[in-house]
Design an enzyme around this catalytic site. Structure first.
Site, PDB file in Angstrom:
ATOM      1  CG  HIS A   1      -1.932  -1.116   1.193  1.00 52.18           C
ATOM      2  ND1 HIS A   1      -1.670  -2.318   1.809  1.00 52.18           N
ATOM      3  CD2 HIS A   1      -3.160  -1.234   0.620  1.00 52.18           C
ATOM      4  CE1 HIS A   1      -2.702  -3.133   1.630  1.00 52.18           C
ATOM      5  NE2 HIS A   1      -3.615  -2.498   0.913  1.00 52.18           N
TER       6      HIS A   1
ATOM      7  NE  ARG B   1     -20.703  20.378  15.040  1.00 51.44           N
ATOM      8  CZ  ARG B   1     -21.045  19.079  15.087  1.00 51.44           C
ATOM      9  NH1 ARG B   1     -20.121  18.147  14.939  1.00 51.44           N
ATOM     10  NH2 ARG B   1     -22.301  18.734  15.250  1.00 51.44           N
TER      11      ARG B   1
ATOM     12  CD  GLU C   1       1.405  -1.712   3.645  1.00 50.15           C
ATOM     13  OE1 GLU C   1       1.851  -0.803   2.917  1.00 50.15           O
ATOM     14  OE2 GLU C   1       0.608  -2.588   3.241  1.00 50.15           O
TER      15      GLU C   1
ATOM     16  NE  ARG D   1     -19.753  18.715  10.599  1.00 48.99           N
ATOM     17  CZ  ARG D   1     -18.619  18.393  11.207  1.00 48.99           C
ATOM     18  NH1 ARG D   1     -18.387  17.130  11.533  1.00 48.99           N
ATOM     19  NH2 ARG D   1     -17.715  19.315  11.494  1.00 48.99           N
TER      20      ARG D   1
END
Length: 284
Positions: A9, A231, A87, A175
Site C-alpha cells: 500500500h 461545534r 506498513e 451533523r
C-alpha cells in the site's frame, strides 16, 4: 527482519529510507497537507518522494540539523490509517504523530487553535480488530509532553485533553443541517452534549486507532489537530481560520519531532533523570 520489498500500500521499503533512516513519521489524512509539509515548509528539506501510490503520498525529508523524518499520508478514517501504520512499522518507524484537523465541542476551544490529544474515546470499528473495545487508546506521555512544550515555545493557542475518535464525519459527529441525511440513529441523538459533559474537547477520525495500534505494536504515538469548526456555534468548517489552524498544527508537530531526538529537549531531560537514578522509564 524488515521486509526488503516495497510494501503493497505505501509503495516503498526500508531500503528507500537512506542511512540513517528516519524513525519518526508525521501522518496527515490529506495528501496535500503531506506535500505542503515536505515541499513548502521553512526548515524542511525534501530529500525524495517515496511514493504517490493510492493517494498515500510519502516523503523523506530532513529537518534543520539533518534529522531525517518521514512525512506520510494515512487517508481518512481508521481503516485506511491502520493499513498505513502497519506498513510504516514494518519499515522501521517507531514514533508517529498525527497532524490533523478537528471540530471542537468543548466551550473555550476555538477555531484556529490546536488540540493535543492525551487519550481518545474510541468509537472506531477498525480499532476493534487491533484490541478489545476496553483497551485504552492513550497517547505516549513523553511525546505528548513534547507536543505541549512545542506549542508553548511557538506561542500557538493550544488545548490538552480528551478526543472523541469516530468513524463518520456527518452522522457520527451529529451533523444534520449540513448532511444529506438529517435522520440520526437514536444512539447518536444528543451525543455531542453527552461528550461535552464527559470533558471531551473535540471530534476527529483517526487518533484512537493510532493510539491502540501504538499500545499493541509498541511504538510511541501522539496527535495534534488544528480546530476548523466550533461545534458550539456551527457545524460548518470555518474556512477563514482553516489555514491558521493547519499551520499551527504543522509547526507544533515539526518542533516536537525536532526536539524528540537523542541529546535534545524532552528526551534529553528524561534520560538525564534516569541516569541520575531518579526513576522513570526510557521513552521509545
Amino acid at each position: 527482519m524488515m521486509n526488503s520489498k516495497p510494501l503493497y500500500h505505501i509503495g516503498f521499503s526500508h531500503r528507500d529510507l537512506d542511512d540513517p533512516p528516519p524513525v519518526t513519521a508525521l501522518l496527515c489524512g490529506d495528501p496535500e497537507r503531506s506535500r505542503q509539509i515536505a515541499e513548502q515548509t521553512a526548515g524542511v528539506t525534501c530529500r525524495k518522494i517515496l511514493s504517490l501510490q493510492r493517494g498515500l503520498h510519502s516523503y523523506l525529508v530532513h529537518l534543520a540539523g539533518g534529522t531525517p523524518l518521514l512525512i506520510g499520508t494515512s487517508g481518512m478514517g481508521g481503516p485506511s490509517l491502520s493499513i498505513v501504520v502497519n506498513e510504516l512499522y514494518q519499515v522501521g518507524i517507531r514514533r508517529m504523530i498525527r497532524v490533523g484537523t478537528c471540530g471542537a465541542i468543548a466551550d473555550g476551544v476555538k477555531t484556529g487553535s490546536v488540540v493535543i490529544s492525551r487519550a481518545a474515546l474510541c468509537r472506531q470499528g477498525a480499532a476493534d480488530d487491533i484490541a478489545p473495545p476496553e483497551y485504552p487508546a492513550a497517547a505516549d506521555p513523553f511525546l505528548t509532553v513534547a507536543l505541549v512544550e512545542a506549542a508553548r515555545d511557538l506561542e500557538a493557542p493550544w488545548h490538552l485533553g480528551l478526543t472523541a475518535s469516530v468513524d463518520t464525519f456527518y452522522e457520527g459527529q451529529e451533523r444534520t443541517s449540513s448532511s444529506a441525511n438529517p435522520h440520526l440513529l437514536r444512539r447518536l441523538q444528543g451525543i455531542t452534549e453527552e461528550y461535552r459533559r464527559l470533558n471531551i474537547l473535540n471530534y476527529e477520525m483517526e487518533a484512537a486507532t493510532l493510539f491502540k495500534m501504538a499500545g499493541v505494536y509498541g511504538f510511541a504515538a501522539g496527535c495534534v489537530c488544528g480546530v476548523l469548526a466550533d461545534r458550539s456555534e456551527s457545524e460548518e468548517v470555518d474556512m477563514g481560520r482553516k489555514e491558521a489552524a493547519v499551520q499551527h498544527a504543522i509547526a507544533v508537530a515539526l518542533r516536537a519531532a525536532q526536539q524528540w531526538q537523542p541529546g535534545s529537549g524532552v528526551l534529553s531531560a528524561l534520560q538525564q533523570r534516569r541516569s541520575d537514578g531518579k526513576g522513570g522509564v526510557d521513552p521509545p
